[in-house]
Design a protein around this motif. Structure first.
Motif, mmCIF file in Angstrom:
data_model
loop_
_atom_site.group_PDB
_atom_site.id
_atom_site.type_symbol
_atom_site.label_atom_id
_atom_site.label_comp_id
_atom_site.label_asym_id
_atom_site.label_seq_id
_atom_site.Cartn_x
_atom_site.Cartn_y
_atom_site.Cartn_z
ATOM 1 N N ASP A 90 0.884 -1.165 -0.017
ATOM 2 C CA ASP A 90 -0.019 0.140 -0.004
ATOM 3 C C ASP A 90 0.753 1.239 0.061
ATOM 4 N N SER A 91 1.875 1.246 0.943
ATOM 5 C CA SER A 91 2.716 2.468 0.842
ATOM 6 C C SER A 91 3.554 2.814 -0.410
ATOM 7 N N LEU A 92 3.999 1.490 -0.947
ATOM 8 C CA LEU A 92 4.615 1.733 -2.252
ATOM 9 C C LEU A 92 3.865 1.891 -3.509
ATOM 10 N N ALA A 93 2.483 1.626 -3.511
ATOM 11 C CA ALA A 93 1.649 1.599 -4.364
ATOM 12 C C ALA A 93 1.897 0.405 -5.365
ATOM 13 N N VAL A 94 2.139 -0.644 -5.127
ATOM 14 C CA VAL A 94 2.515 -1.851 -5.961
ATOM 15 C C VAL A 94 1.671 -3.002 -5.452
ATOM 16 N N ASN A 95 1.834 -3.986 -6.403
ATOM 17 C CA ASN A 95 1.137 -5.262 -6.126
ATOM 18 C C ASN A 95 1.744 -5.871 -5.016
ATOM 19 N N ARG A 96 0.902 -6.886 -4.393
ATOM 20 C CA ARG A 96 1.658 -7.536 -3.258
ATOM 21 C C ARG A 96 2.901 -8.641 -3.843
#
Length: 483
Positions: free
Chosen positions: A42-48
């Motif tokens: 969430d904080s880096l705005a990427v997929n898990r």
């Protein structure tokens, strides 16, 4: 951090480099627990999946290690790979420290309060919209230079401020000498000074159950134990004090008699006299935490315990934080002069006194009538907000919860009918942008309770939060999947 999506470096490698930098800089020292995969994503705005790939690479390098049930941590051979030397194990030092860490839920609350867009439904402070920012700016702008001091003040606090505090206390029935008043940096510091200066290791605090004090570790950090005393609609019930004193040596009573945190209960005058009588009989000193007194919405509370005290048995704590400004950090302790001398000496050893600028602003606020004028404004606004929350609860929670309408303070103590996991409710609410204070923070047995605040969130925010909260409670109670 924002990842560069135009870079030729794959996203998972950028995430890996980001974590490496945190480790090599020492920000994430040996033993540090990494944020969850979801939080990192969430904080880096990427997929898990991108985060998982990066973590697998770091684990292969020996920088991190995942432990079942314990999360992912930086491990001991980190510096051997990153800096070719073994670092100090700060984790061991942190764990060895005398002062206990906050509960994980409270640490998360403290962080989440500053997330953009978060609706704070448990916060124990006023909304910025209710603070006298312009009036304060005017005070500072027109401050005569001759009265401002940027140096240290005397150990018990600025004499002019203590004079104004004395006048303020007289209006609520407390008559005291200036030598019996200590200015502190907020009520929490008052508790810290008392715990350090007056109580032995192994002492017992007898307090209401539930209580705000369970949510902080000021006293537990010094090896003190808590014993909960039952509380009803009239306040703390003192009939068991004699039994507790016999069982627990070195006891002291701590109470919030006016608009109790978290229940909102006001101790009746009759119960206050009973408590004073019983504590006098048992030679039990009392800490009276009265920071919510001026937040009455329907009628002022009864006389303070300190005002009724005829034997010097009560240490009285007050503050400007709940009405004027939490950031001002000005409160006071009133008690027997030898006790105040002791606390003042410890305070000087700790920080050389409260901020001179804050003390001047507090003195001016009391002297000019700004404090009382703003208190009237705050009471008017809080009453409207309380009524708004009561209406929303009637609309959305009447079939799944019980509560009492408080006559002052910040909080509604809400008891949910469905038996749901409070930690899961907290996490799901947080995921939906709502910050809660579950009852387990104030009493481990209060699993069905929430402390809802009407002091911070605006009416529209409260409406949105209560609507979502009902949906979450119903889904968790029914075992339905939350989307």
């Amino acid at each position: 951090m924002e990842l560069d999506r135009n870079s030729t470096i794959p996203l998972h490698r950028q995430v890996e480099n980001y974590i490496k930098k945190k480790i090599s800089s020492g920000e994430w020292a040996v033993g540090t627990k990494l944020p969850s995969q979801r939080s990192l994503a969430d904080s880096l705005a990427v997929n898990r999946s991108t985060v998982i790939t990066a973590l697998e690479e770091l684990a292969a390098l020996g920088l991190i290690e995942g432990r079942h049930g314990g999360g992912t941590k930086v491990i001991n051979n980190t510096w051997g790979l990153v800096a070719r030397r073994k670092p100090a194990d700060w984790g061991n030092y942190v764990e060895a420290g005398r002062y206990k860490s906050n509960l994980p839920m409270i640490r998360k609350i403290n962080e989440a309060e500053f997330y953009p867009g978060m609706i704070r439904m448990g916060t124990g402070e006023l909304s910025p919209a209710l603070l006298p920012n312009e009036r304060f700016a005017g005070l500072l702008k027109n401050a005569p230079s001759g009265l401002l001091s940027l140096g240290y003040q005397e150990p018990k606090g600025d004499i002019r401020l203590r004079e104004e505090i004395s006048r303020h206390l007289m209006a609520i029935g407390i008559q005291t000498e200036l030598s019996s008043i200590l200015v502190v940096s907020g009520a929490l510091q008052a508790l810290q000074l008392i715990s350090i200066g007056l109580l032995d290791h192994g002492s017992t605090l007898i307090l209401e159950k539930p209580s705000y004090l369970y949510s902080i570790h000021v006293f537990q950090s010094l090896g003190m134990r808590f014993v909960g005393l039952p509380i009803d609609s009239d306040g703390m019930r003192p009939e068991k004090l004699s039994d507790y004193k016999k069982q627990y040596q070195g006891s002291i009573v701590y109470t919030i008699p006016s608009f109790h945190n978290p229940t909102g209960v006001v101790m009746t005058e009759k119960r206050r006299r009973e408590l004073l009588l019983e504590c006098g009989r048992e030679r039990l000193p009392i800490i009276e935490d009265d920071v919510y007194r001026d937040l009455w919405l329907d009628a002022p509370p009864p006389c303070t315990l300190k005002g009724m005290d005829q034997s010097g048995n009560v240490l009285y704590i007050g503050s400007l934080s709940k009405i004027l400004s939490p950031g001002l950090r000005i409160g006071w302790v009133v008690g027997p002069a030898p006790v105040i001398d002791r606390l003042a000496d410890i305070k000087m050893q700790s920080d050389y006194g409260a901020s001179s600028l804050s003390q001047w602003a507090a003195e001016e606020s009391l002297r000019t009538g700004l404090y009382e004028e703003h208190a009237c404004f705050v009471r008017e606004q809080l009453k409207a907000r309380r009524d708004d929350l009561a209406e929303l609860l009637d609309q959305y929670f009447s079939d799944i919860a019980a509560w009492r309408i408080p006559t002052g303070g910040f909080y509604v103590w809400l008891k949910l009918v469905p038996k749901i996991d409070p930690h899961l409710l907290f996490e799901e609410a947080l995921r939906h942008g709502i910050l809660l204070n579950p009852g387990v923070m104030y009493d481990r047995g209060a699993r069905q309770y929430l402390r809802l605040s009407y002091a911070y969130a605006a009416s529209e925010e409260m409406k949105k939060a209560i609507r979502i909260l009902r949906k979450l409670v119903m889904e968790l109670a029914g075992g339905e999947k939350i989307t």
